[in-house]
Design an enzyme around this catalytic site. Structure first.
Site, PDB file in Angstrom:
ATOM      1  N   ASP A 178      36.822 -22.329   3.400  1.00 24.91           N
ATOM      2  CA  ASP A 178      36.121 -22.627   4.640  1.00 24.91           C
ATOM      3  C   ASP A 178      36.964 -23.674   5.364  1.00 24.91           C
ATOM      4  O   ASP A 178      36.899 -24.861   5.060  1.00 24.91           O
ATOM      5  CB  ASP A 178      34.709 -23.145   4.350  1.00 24.91           C
ATOM      6  CG  ASP A 178      33.937 -23.473   5.633  1.00 24.91           C
ATOM      7  OD1 ASP A 178      34.575 -23.631   6.691  1.00 24.91           O
ATOM      8  OD2 ASP A 178      32.702 -23.577   5.565  1.00 24.91           O
TER       9      ASP A 178
ATOM     10  N   PHE B 203      27.274 -25.558   1.762  1.00 24.95           N
ATOM     11  CA  PHE B 203      26.963 -25.775   3.158  1.00 24.95           C
ATOM     12  C   PHE B 203      25.839 -24.811   3.503  1.00 24.95           C
ATOM     13  O   PHE B 203      25.763 -23.709   2.972  1.00 24.95           O
ATOM     14  CB  PHE B 203      28.162 -25.600   4.099  1.00 24.95           C
ATOM     15  CG  PHE B 203      27.762 -25.917   5.519  1.00 24.95           C
ATOM     16  CD1 PHE B 203      27.468 -27.213   5.883  1.00 24.95           C
ATOM     17  CD2 PHE B 203      27.590 -24.913   6.455  1.00 24.95           C
ATOM     18  CE1 PHE B 203      27.010 -27.511   7.160  1.00 24.95           C
ATOM     19  CE2 PHE B 203      27.137 -25.203   7.738  1.00 24.95           C
ATOM     20  CZ  PHE B 203      26.849 -26.514   8.092  1.00 24.95           C
ATOM     21  N   THR B 204      24.957 -25.234   4.416  1.00 21.12           N
ATOM     22  CA  THR B 204      23.715 -24.499   4.687  1.00 21.12           C
ATOM     23  C   THR B 204      23.952 -23.017   4.985  1.00 21.12           C
ATOM     24  O   THR B 204      23.427 -22.145   4.285  1.00 21.12           O
ATOM     25  CB  THR B 204      22.974 -25.161   5.864  1.00 21.12           C
ATOM     26  OG1 THR B 204      23.868 -25.248   6.977  1.00 21.12           O
ATOM     27  CG2 THR B 204      22.500 -26.564   5.496  1.00 21.12           C
TER      28      THR B 204
ATOM     29  N   LYS C 184      34.693 -26.432  15.870  1.00 22.08           N
ATOM     30  CA  LYS C 184      35.035 -27.775  15.399  1.00 22.08           C
ATOM     31  C   LYS C 184      36.512 -28.071  15.708  1.00 22.08           C
ATOM     32  O   LYS C 184      36.855 -28.448  16.811  1.00 22.08           O
ATOM     33  CB  LYS C 184      34.748 -27.898  13.904  1.00 22.08           C
ATOM     34  CG  LYS C 184      33.260 -28.042  13.570  1.00 22.08           C
ATOM     35  CD  LYS C 184      32.521 -26.741  13.551  1.00 22.08           C
ATOM     36  CE  LYS C 184      31.145 -26.855  12.916  1.00 22.08           C
ATOM     37  NZ  LYS C 184      30.386 -25.611  13.012  1.00 22.08           N
TER      38      LYS C 184
ATOM     39  N   PHE D  99      15.669 -26.381   8.330  1.00 20.15           N
ATOM     40  CA  PHE D  99      15.924 -27.621   9.074  1.00 20.15           C
ATOM     41  C   PHE D  99      16.037 -27.397  10.578  1.00 20.15           C
ATOM     42  O   PHE D  99      15.762 -28.277  11.368  1.00 20.15           O
ATOM     43  CB  PHE D  99      17.187 -28.319   8.553  1.00 20.15           C
ATOM     44  CG  PHE D  99      18.410 -27.446   8.578  1.00 20.15           C
ATOM     45  CD1 PHE D  99      18.683 -26.597   7.522  1.00 20.15           C
ATOM     46  CD2 PHE D  99      19.264 -27.454   9.664  1.00 20.15           C
ATOM     47  CE1 PHE D  99      19.797 -25.774   7.548  1.00 20.15           C
ATOM     48  CE2 PHE D  99      20.384 -26.640   9.702  1.00 20.15           C
ATOM     49  CZ  PHE D  99      20.642 -25.792   8.640  1.00 20.15           C
TER      50      PHE D  99
ATOM     51  N   ARG E 169      20.342 -34.575   6.838  1.00 20.51           N
ATOM     52  CA  ARG E 169      21.099 -33.849   5.822  1.00 20.51           C
ATOM     53  C   ARG E 169      20.584 -34.321   4.470  1.00 20.51           C
ATOM     54  O   ARG E 169      21.215 -35.092   3.773  1.00 20.51           O
ATOM     55  CB  ARG E 169      22.612 -34.091   5.950  1.00 20.51           C
ATOM     56  CG  ARG E 169      23.240 -33.551   7.218  1.00 20.51           C
ATOM     57  CD  ARG E 169      23.630 -32.089   7.219  1.00 20.51           C
ATOM     58  NE  ARG E 169      22.602 -31.127   7.550  1.00 20.51           N
ATOM     59  CZ  ARG E 169      22.846 -29.910   8.055  1.00 20.51           C
ATOM     60  NH1 ARG E 169      24.077 -29.534   8.340  1.00 20.51           N
ATOM     61  NH2 ARG E 169      21.897 -29.066   8.279  1.00 20.51           N
TER      62      ARG E 169
ATOM     63  N   TYR F 267      37.780  -4.415  27.266  1.00 23.25           N
ATOM     64  CA  TYR F 267      36.998  -4.178  26.061  1.00 23.25           C
ATOM     65  C   TYR F 267      37.904  -4.141  24.838  1.00 23.25           C
ATOM     66  O   TYR F 267      37.555  -4.654  23.773  1.00 23.25           O
ATOM     67  CB  TYR F 267      36.212  -2.860  26.163  1.00 23.25           C
ATOM     68  CG  TYR F 267      35.217  -2.718  25.028  1.00 23.25           C
ATOM     69  CD1 TYR F 267      33.924  -3.214  25.158  1.00 23.25           C
ATOM     70  CD2 TYR F 267      35.595  -2.144  23.811  1.00 23.25           C
ATOM     71  CE1 TYR F 267      33.022  -3.133  24.107  1.00 23.25           C
ATOM     72  CE2 TYR F 267      34.701  -2.062  22.754  1.00 23.25           C
ATOM     73  CZ  TYR F 267      33.415  -2.560  22.910  1.00 23.25           C
ATOM     74  OH  TYR F 267      32.536  -2.490  21.869  1.00 23.25           O
TER      75      TYR F 267
HETATM   76  N1  F0G Z   1      31.180 -24.050   7.611  1.00 23.60           N
HETATM   77  C1  F0G Z   1      31.080 -25.365   7.856  1.00 23.60           C
HETATM   78  C2  F0G Z   1      31.781 -26.337   6.960  1.00 23.60           C
HETATM   79  C3  F0G Z   1      30.318 -25.817   8.942  1.00 23.60           C
HETATM   80  O1  F0G Z   1      30.227 -27.118   9.166  1.00 23.60           O
HETATM   81  C4  F0G Z   1      29.665 -24.864   9.771  1.00 23.60           C
HETATM   82  C5  F0G Z   1      28.842 -25.289  10.890  1.00 23.60           C
HETATM   83  C6  F0G Z   1      29.808 -23.502   9.467  1.00 23.60           C
HETATM   84  C7  F0G Z   1      30.583 -23.139   8.388  1.00 23.60           C
HETATM   85  C8  F0G Z   1      29.112 -22.439  10.291  1.00 23.60           C
HETATM   86  O2  F0G Z   1      29.736 -22.283  11.523  1.00 23.60           O
HETATM   87  O3  F0G Z   1      28.008 -22.993  13.185  1.00 23.60           O
HETATM   88  O4  F0G Z   1      30.027 -21.703  13.877  1.00 23.60           O
HETATM   89  O5  F0G Z   1      28.230 -20.603  12.587  1.00 23.60           O
HETATM   90  N2  F0G Z   1      28.444 -26.473  11.014  1.00 23.60           N
HETATM   91  C9  F0G Z   1      27.688 -27.035  12.111  1.00 23.60           C
HETATM   92  C10 F0G Z   1      27.365 -28.464  11.800  1.00 23.60           C
HETATM   93  C11 F0G Z   1      26.500 -26.243  12.525  1.00 23.60           C
HETATM   94  O6  F0G Z   1      26.631 -29.071  12.580  1.00 23.60           O
HETATM   95  O7  F0G Z   1      27.849 -29.013  10.799  1.00 23.60           O
HETATM   96  P1  F0G Z   1      28.939 -21.879  12.864  1.00 23.60           P
END
Ligand code: F0G
Length: 463
Positions: free
Chosen positions: A221, A130-131, A264, A455, A388, A78
């Site tokens: 990021d 970014f979303t 990634k 989305f 997108r 833990y």
């Molecule tokens: N920042 C970037 C640039 C991303 O592309 C993503 C995720 C995140 C943050 C969030 O990270 O998914 O680990 O919580 N991108 C994925 C995509 C979902 O398909 O582009 P996460």
């Protein structure tokens, strides 16, 4: 008659296949039904019904044998797992950040940093949204402001660094709201929503100088930072002879802190972290992580996950590995161009982006051309892609109106080390076919819209 050898030396992946995962083949009729049942949203398809899955490069990577071997070395204590210390060492060594908090994935780190740095009514400038990043900034009461260069909004512009920040836009913001209302500038590289476009080191230095002048923090990021490092090595004078690791370290040296989705660059299936040189932010994050993720030495991850991440960091900076990754994306883009399919130029790091606005020019943005194109491609061949465009952009927080982004794109995203050139050829042929028959395609209407990040779960019907 035999051809003459012209001295060409092709390159190939610096790995070979040890384990394979069979994929199901389906018919067109089957896929018509499957996408209809999924509300014409590729996120709602069952992965078993997908032939080539280019939905995302997130967590879909093939780990190496060395990473899989590391999984057996998971220390699932833990507190104080040995895998945590190994990962912490590698975050220090490769990202140059002394403090580090693991999280289960990227958005958990975005949640924490947004809560820590943003006060309601603050403005957060960024090189395109970014979303999930923007969603957490808004949840914390912040207002996102796009400060990317104009070229990034034009799919045809050949600017080599379309991820760059426009300093004049930062100046205009500070003039309008004052530096005290700007907790940090948020830079991502390469910029996902712009088509995987990098920023240059020169631009980063200019942004850092601007931040120093106005006493504004600069956060990164770093989710796909090695791809940005690769583009700097390829395109920016003075970096040809530097290693990916050296460039990554140089990039990170400009930031006070960063977060990543490890799903990634690190070529794992789950994970993320927040890392910083700011002791105060670290203290707050370490306190917060126990509320939302878990103890600060595992942050929602198993020990084995952290081991795979630590090993992934060592693999991600390997030049041949990153070259093969981006080389595959480039190959796909060039093949699509041979068939005249409009794509975002220059070809990006993690994905090829189809210009749905151009491909389905007869479908108005209110009928979701990019969403429609993802469905058509799936029906044609079982290839899964991602919208997108206007669906991803969501609604304006204040007016409730749809945001209408310039870019209305379909993303073909490449999992790392997963697909072969033959898969790409099949996928390209399918998209060329859809492109040829584009005039017959009808748009969609949205029949269900969730409150957040619509989305992912929205449902559609054909108009
Ligand atoms: N920042 C970037 C640039 C991303 O592309 C993503 C995720 C995140 C943050 C969030 O990270 O998914 O680990 O919580 N991108 C994925 C995509 C979902 O398909 O582009 P996460």
């Amino acid at each position: 008659m035999s051809e003459e050898y012209q001295g060409k030396r092709s390159w190939a992946e610096p790995y070979k296949i040890k384990v394979v995962e069979p994929i199901k083949m389906t018919t067109r009729e089957y896929r018509e039904q499957a996408i209809k049942e999924a509300g014409y949203n590729t996120f709602l398809l069952r992965s078993d019904d997908v032939y080539i899955d280019l939905l995302t490069d997130s967590g879909t990577n093939a780990m190496s044998d060395r990473q899989w071997a590391g999984i057996m070395l998971g220390d699932e204590a833990y507190a104080g797992s040995r895998n945590f210390y190994y990962l912490e060492d590698n975050v220090r060594k490769y990202y140059g950040m002394p403090y580090f908090v693991p999280t289960h994935q990227g958005r958990a780190a975005e949640h924490m940093i947004s809560r820590i740095l943003i006060k309601p009514g603050d403005y957060i400038p960024g090189n395109m949204y970014f979303t999930t990043t923007r969603a957490h900034q808004e949840l914390a009461g912040g207002i996102f402001v796009d400060v990317i260069i104009d070229e990034a909004h034009d799919p045809e512009d050949e600017h080599p660094f379309k991820g760059n920040v426009d300093i004049a836009k930062l100046d205009a913001l500070v003039e309008r709201v004052g530096a005290a209302k700007i907790p940090y500038v948020c830079m991502a590289g390469p910029v996902n929503m712009a088509g995987g476009q990098p920023f240059s080191m020169e631009n980063l230095r200019a942004v850092k100088a601007w931040c120093d002048k106005h006493s504004v923090r600069l956060w990164f990021d770093a989710t796909r930072a090695t791809e940005n490092a690769y583009f700097i090595k390829q395109r920016e004078a003075g970096y040809q002879d530097k290693t990916i690791a050296e460039i990554l370290k140089e990039i990170c040296s400009c930031f006070e802190g960063l977060w990543i989705s490890a799903k990634k660059d690190l070529m794992v299936n789950i994970g993320g972290f927040l890392a910083t040189r700011d002791a105060e932010v670290f203290e707050k994050a370490r306190n917060m992580v126990v509320l939302f993720e878990g103890l600060h030495t595992y942050g929602g991850l198993a020990g084995r996950d952290m081991e795979a991440m630590a090993r992934g960091i060592e693999e991600m900076v390997d030049y041949d590995t990153i070259r093969a990754r981006i080389g595959q994306v480039e190959y796909c883009g060039r093949q699509l161009e041979r068939f005249g399919v409009p794509i975002v130029r220059p070809i990006g790091g993690h994905a090829v982006f189809l210009d749905a606005k151009k491909i389905l020019a007869h479908i108005p943005q209110e009928q979701f051309p990019a969403q429609t194109l993802t469905a058509e491609i799936y029906i044609d061949s079982g290839v899964r892609s991602m919208e997108r465009g206007i669906v991803s952009a969501g609604r304006d927080k204040d007016t409730g109106q749809d945001k209408k982004p310039e870019l209305e794109l379909v993303r073909l995203t490449f999992p790392r080390r997963v697909y072969t050139q033959a898969h790409i050829d099949v996928m390209v042929e399918s998209i060329a076919n859809v492109y040829q028959n584009r005039k017959k395609v009808r748009g969609l209407k949205m029949v269900y819209e969730p409150e957040f990040l619509r989305f992912f779960q929205a449902r559609f019907e054909r108009v």
